[in-house]
Design a protein around this motif. Sequence first.
Motif, short mmCIF file in Angstrom:
data_model
loop_
_atom_site.label_atom_id
_atom_site.label_comp_id
_atom_site.label_asym_id
_atom_site.label_seq_id
_atom_site.Cartn_x
_atom_site.Cartn_y
_atom_site.Cartn_z
N MET A 1 7.01 22.85 108.57
CA MET A 1 8.26 23.38 109.11
C MET A 1 8.31 24.89 108.95
O MET A 1 7.88 25.42 107.94
N THR A 2 8.86 25.59 109.95
CA THR A 2 8.99 27.04 109.88
C THR A 2 10.33 27.41 109.26
O THR A 2 11.26 26.59 109.22
N PRO A 3 10.47 28.66 108.80
CA PRO A 3 11.76 29.11 108.23
C PRO A 3 12.91 29.11 109.24
O PRO A 3 14.07 29.24 108.85
N ARG A 4 12.64 28.98 110.53
CA ARG A 4 13.69 28.98 111.55
C ARG A 4 14.50 27.69 111.54
O ARG A 4 15.50 27.58 112.24
N LEU A 5 14.08 26.68 110.78
CA LEU A 5 14.83 25.43 110.66
C LEU A 5 15.67 25.44 109.40
O LEU A 5 15.13 25.71 108.31
N ASP A 6 16.96 25.14 109.50
CA ASP A 6 17.77 25.04 108.30
C ASP A 6 17.61 23.65 107.69
O ASP A 6 16.89 22.80 108.22
N ALA A 7 18.28 23.40 106.57
CA ALA A 7 18.08 22.14 105.83
C ALA A 7 18.47 20.92 106.67
O ALA A 7 17.77 19.91 106.65
N SER A 8 19.56 21.00 107.43
CA SER A 8 19.97 19.83 108.22
C SER A 8 18.99 19.59 109.37
O SER A 8 18.74 18.44 109.74
#
Length: 198
Positions: A165-172
């Motif tokens: 996963m990249t940092p552009r995805l938040d936890a949800s």
Amino acid sequence: MTQPDLFALDAVVVGQPKRSKWRTYRGPALAVSTVEGTPLAEVTDLDHTHFLLTRTSGEVVFRIEKRSWVESFQQFGPVRFHFADGADREIGTAGARGLVKSRQLSLRTEQGRRLLLTRLSAASVEWRLTEADPESGDPAPEILGRVEVSTVDPWLGLQQYVVAMTPRLDASERRTFVASVVCLHLIRRPPGEGSGVA
């Protein structure tokens, strides 16, 4: 030692736990761990249409409900998955259609973001997570995550998915992504089916 947060990691592994061919297996359907092998969570098959992901502490992370229009002919019709949290609040969906349902899953996150998990080709072992183009519905160019599948036990055909996963995805959004990988496995290897994969 404190257990790492499942949805703060850049990569996790979702896979079928090892088992014996000679004994009835009674463990979880899937296990989620760090890339190094630290256990994080387990997926339990409740009745072939409802699945539960719990942390190793026993905390419920999410539930997955599988729905299809005609259960006995579900390989021909669309399949939809609904994700709910421990309080039964809907937190996302995934859907697949067509004869090769593992080609693309359409995702909707808790905030309504539309994502696509797309397989590059029929022979590819990699899927890419992208945003859905708002006009065409096609995958946008930017890659937000990747899933690479491998067979960890050729004798039993056990599958493993490395989810990056990249940092552009938040936890949800990461939660929706991990849930969609569980759905991808359920499409490729339905409960009770043989070892053939798609």
